[in-house]
Motif scaffolding. Structure first.
Motif, PDB file in Angstrom:
ATOM      1  N   ASP A   1      15.033  -1.451   2.157  1.00  0.00           N
ATOM      2  CA  ASP A   1      14.468  -1.627   1.222  1.00  0.00           C
ATOM      3  C   ASP A   1      12.862  -0.592   1.186  1.00  0.00           C
ATOM      4  N   ILE A   2      12.882  -0.952   0.388  1.00  0.00           N
ATOM      5  CA  ILE A   2      11.152  -0.543  -0.514  1.00  0.00           C
ATOM      6  C   ILE A   2      11.076  -1.303  -1.417  1.00  0.00           C
ATOM      7  N   ASP A   3       9.854  -2.242  -1.862  1.00  0.00           N
ATOM      8  CA  ASP A   3       9.994  -2.387  -2.740  1.00  0.00           C
ATOM      9  C   ASP A   3       8.391  -2.217  -3.262  1.00  0.00           C
ATOM     10  N   TRP A   4       8.632  -1.522  -4.163  1.00  0.00           N
ATOM     11  CA  TRP A   4       7.596  -0.139  -4.587  1.00  0.00           C
ATOM     12  C   TRP A   4       6.397  -1.302  -6.130  1.00  0.00           C
ATOM     13  N   LYS A   5       7.307  -2.373  -6.346  1.00  0.00           N
ATOM     14  CA  LYS A   5       6.157  -3.129  -6.387  1.00  0.00           C
ATOM     15  C   LYS A   5       4.858  -3.962  -5.737  1.00  0.00           C
ATOM     16  N   LYS A   6       5.213  -3.303  -4.378  1.00  0.00           N
ATOM     17  CA  LYS A   6       3.953  -3.483  -3.530  1.00  0.00           C
ATOM     18  C   LYS A   6       4.838  -3.374  -2.050  1.00  0.00           C
ATOM     19  N   PRO A   7       4.435  -1.944  -1.829  1.00  0.00           N
ATOM     20  CA  PRO A   7       5.148  -1.202  -0.487  1.00  0.00           C
ATOM     21  C   PRO A   7       4.039  -1.851   0.550  1.00  0.00           C
ATOM     22  N   GLY A   8       2.632  -1.298   0.062  1.00  0.00           N
ATOM     23  CA  GLY A   8       1.980  -1.531   1.335  1.00  0.00           C
ATOM     24  C   GLY A   8       0.848  -0.069   1.128  1.00  0.00           C
ATOM     25  N   ILE A   9      -0.505  -0.508   1.410  1.00  0.00           N
ATOM     26  CA  ILE A   9      -1.572   0.223   1.704  1.00  0.00           C
ATOM     27  C   ILE A   9      -1.449   1.990   1.904  1.00  0.00           C
ATOM     28  N   THR A  10      -0.548   2.269   2.935  1.00  0.00           N
ATOM     29  CA  THR A  10       0.216   3.652   3.200  1.00  0.00           C
ATOM     30  C   THR A  10       0.830   4.421   1.895  1.00  0.00           C
ATOM     31  N   LEU A  11       2.035   3.137   1.843  1.00  0.00           N
ATOM     32  CA  LEU A  11       2.394   4.132   0.961  1.00  0.00           C
ATOM     33  C   LEU A  11       2.601   4.732  -0.145  1.00  0.00           C
ATOM     34  N   GLU A  12       1.518   3.662  -1.194  1.00  0.00           N
ATOM     35  CA  GLU A  12       0.777   3.494  -2.382  1.00  0.00           C
ATOM     36  C   GLU A  12      -0.355   4.938  -1.564  1.00  0.00           C
ATOM     37  N   LEU A  13      -1.249   5.106  -1.084  1.00  0.00           N
ATOM     38  CA  LEU A  13      -1.869   6.468  -0.301  1.00  0.00           C
ATOM     39  C   LEU A  13      -1.068   7.477  -0.689  1.00  0.00           C
ATOM     40  N   LEU A  14       0.238   7.761   0.211  1.00  0.00           N
ATOM     41  CA  LEU A  14       1.110   9.226   0.634  1.00  0.00           C
ATOM     42  C   LEU A  14       1.602   9.754  -1.115  1.00  0.00           C
ATOM     43  N   LYS A  15       2.062   7.921  -2.020  1.00  0.00           N
ATOM     44  CA  LYS A  15       1.909   8.398  -2.976  1.00  0.00           C
ATOM     45  C   LYS A  15       1.343   9.665  -4.065  1.00  0.00           C
ATOM     46  N   LEU A  16       0.153   9.102  -3.616  1.00  0.00           N
ATOM     47  CA  LEU A  16      -0.920   9.730  -4.831  1.00  0.00           C
ATOM     48  C   LEU A  16      -1.441  11.293  -4.530  1.00  0.00           C
ATOM     49  N   LEU A  17      -0.336  11.311  -3.052  1.00  0.00           N
ATOM     50  CA  LEU A  17      -0.632  13.325  -2.452  1.00  0.00           C
ATOM     51  C   LEU A  17       0.402  13.982  -3.482  1.00  0.00           C
ATOM     52  N   GLU A  18       1.233  13.541  -4.182  1.00  0.00           N
ATOM     53  CA  GLU A  18       2.477  13.817  -5.672  1.00  0.00           C
ATOM     54  C   GLU A  18       2.407  14.483  -6.236  1.00  0.00           C
ATOM     55  N   ASN A  19       1.229  13.839  -6.900  1.00  0.00           N
ATOM     56  CA  ASN A  19       0.724  14.631  -8.276  1.00  0.00           C
ATOM     57  C   ASN A  19      -0.233  15.555  -7.759  1.00  0.00           C
ATOM     58  N   LYS A  20      -1.796  15.689  -6.836  1.00  0.00           N
ATOM     59  CA  LYS A  20      -2.071  16.038  -6.140  1.00  0.00           C
ATOM     60  C   LYS A  20      -1.991  17.464  -5.354  1.00  0.00           C
ATOM     61  N   LEU A  21      -0.515  17.650  -5.280  1.00  0.00           N
ATOM     62  CA  LEU A  21      -0.512  18.534  -4.642  1.00  0.00           C
ATOM     63  C   LEU A  21       1.085  19.517  -5.051  1.00  0.00           C
ATOM     64  N   ASN A  22       1.742  18.673  -5.956  1.00  0.00           N
ATOM     65  CA  ASN A  22       2.827  18.928  -6.500  1.00  0.00           C
ATOM     66  C   ASN A  22       3.869  18.771  -5.727  1.00  0.00           C
ATOM     67  N   ILE A  23       4.063  17.934  -4.839  1.00  0.00           N
ATOM     68  CA  ILE A  23       5.150  17.689  -3.988  1.00  0.00           C
ATOM     69  C   ILE A  23       5.721  16.438  -4.545  1.00  0.00           C
ATOM     70  N   GLU A  24       7.383  16.416  -3.962  1.00  0.00           N
ATOM     71  CA  GLU A  24       8.196  14.810  -4.555  1.00  0.00           C
ATOM     72  C   GLU A  24       8.327  14.140  -2.462  1.00  0.00           C
ATOM     73  N   ILE A  25       7.871  12.518  -2.679  1.00  0.00           N
ATOM     74  CA  ILE A  25       8.287  12.447  -1.683  1.00  0.00           C
ATOM     75  C   ILE A  25       9.452  11.328  -1.870  1.00  0.00           C
ATOM     76  N   GLU A  26      10.097  11.517  -0.373  1.00  0.00           N
ATOM     77  CA  GLU A  26      11.262  10.414  -0.233  1.00  0.00           C
ATOM     78  C   GLU A  26      11.381   9.872   1.020  1.00  0.00           C
ATOM     79  N   PHE A  27      11.044   8.506   0.444  1.00  0.00           N
ATOM     80  CA  PHE A  27      10.343   7.788   1.833  1.00  0.00           C
ATOM     81  C   PHE A  27      11.989   6.707   2.638  1.00  0.00           C
ATOM     82  N   LYS A  28      11.553   6.625   3.971  1.00  0.00           N
ATOM     83  CA  LYS A  28      13.415   6.339   3.880  1.00  0.00           C
ATOM     84  C   LYS A  28      12.293   5.189   5.263  1.00  0.00           C
ATOM     85  N   ARG A  29      13.236   4.545   5.893  1.00  0.00           N
ATOM     86  CA  ARG A  29      12.781   2.944   7.171  1.00  0.00           C
ATOM     87  C   ARG A  29      13.746   3.200   8.033  1.00  0.00           C
TER      88      ARG A  29
END
Length: 268
Positions: free
Chosen positions: A44-72
């Motif tokens: 499971d991923i808690d998107w209220k506080k997932p961690g620094i790296t996930l928040e960094l990578l989420k910033l890429l979505e709007n910047k590059l017009n991509i959608e990232i699916e994260f799996k553990r």
């Protein structure tokens, strides 16, 4: 007339249908917590506080017009899925030449481009408080057994390079339990990950201590599958470039400050 009909049909599409479809990317990462870079245990991923790296990578979505699916995934399984092109990439991956047969790292002039890393971390050695084992940053003394390490982690090569036998374990907890029971002489692991487990189980691991100096320091990257880079070379480069740019941005500093200012002592 045909052109007129086409325009009418285009304009009649629902709002958003005419927008460029976002490229979907699937990335995997470890099921064990590595505070503050990714938090939580299991799938499971808690998107209220997932961690620094996930928040960094989420910033890429709007910047590059991509959608990232994260799996553990357990690390070794995640590596295999990248190699089999089941997923597009994995983080955090330190560089090992052998992994170039598995995936692709950011390169420049055929050399690893460390400027496009996600972050750096240190490995540490852990031992029982009564053990005479010492580490001076170059050599081990008074080692009386194997050193444990999590299966698939890059530190295994570092240990073997010292001429020491490695006992591979499935997780940080497994390694700490074996160290506590005296089945291994020491445990080498990413400091933030094992520190978290020790602090979360203080009584159980009260006799285990961390040795200074750090055992190894490594840079960590987003490693893409070979197929993803082959099919999307420009996008892969743009993602790696954007990671570097965002790491130096005010946005990233705010993210880091948030986690380090609110993280409990168990996360540090």
């Amino acid at each position: 007339m045909v052109r007129f009909i086409f325009i009418l049909l285009f304009l009649s599409l629902p709002i958003g249908a005419a927008e460029v479809v976002k490229k979907k990317i699937t990335l995997v990462y470890e099921v064990k917590a590595n505070p503050p870079f990714y938090l939580g245990e299991g799938c499971d991923i808690d998107w209220k506080k997932p961690g620094i790296t996930l928040e960094l990578l989420k910033l890429l979505e709007n910047k590059l017009n991509i959608e990232i699916e994260f799996k553990r995934r357990p690390w070794a399984r995640g590596i295999k899925e990248v190699q089999a092109n089941v997923v597009d990439g994995i983080f955090h991956a330190s560089f090992k030449p052998a992994r170039l047969q598995i995936g692709r790292y950011p390169m420049k002039n055929d050399q690893l481009d460390v400027s496009r890393k996600i972050m750096s971390q240190s490995y540490a050695l852990y031992k029982h408080k009564d053990s005479p084992l010492q580490w001076d940053g170059q050599a081990l003394t008074n080692l009386n057994g194997d050193i444990g390490a999590v299966r698939g982690y890059a530190v295994i090569g570092t240990i073997e390079g010292l001429g020491v036998s490695v006992y591979e374990v499935s997780s940080q907890m497994n390694g700490l339990m074996m160290l506590k029971a005296g089945r291994i002489a020491a445990f080498a692991d990413i400091a933030t990950m094992t520190d978290f487990q020790i602090k979360s189980h203080r009584e159980e691991f009260k006799d285990i201590i961390k040795i200074s100096p750090p055992f190894a320091a490594k840079d960590y990257f987003l490693m893409f599958s070979r197929q993803f880079v082959h099919e999307n070379p420009q996008l892969a480069e743009a993602i790696w470039d954007s990671i570097r740019e965002l790491r130096d941005s005010p946005q990233y500093k705010l993210i880091v400050d948030k986690y380090y200012s609110t993280c409990s002592s168990a996360c540090r």
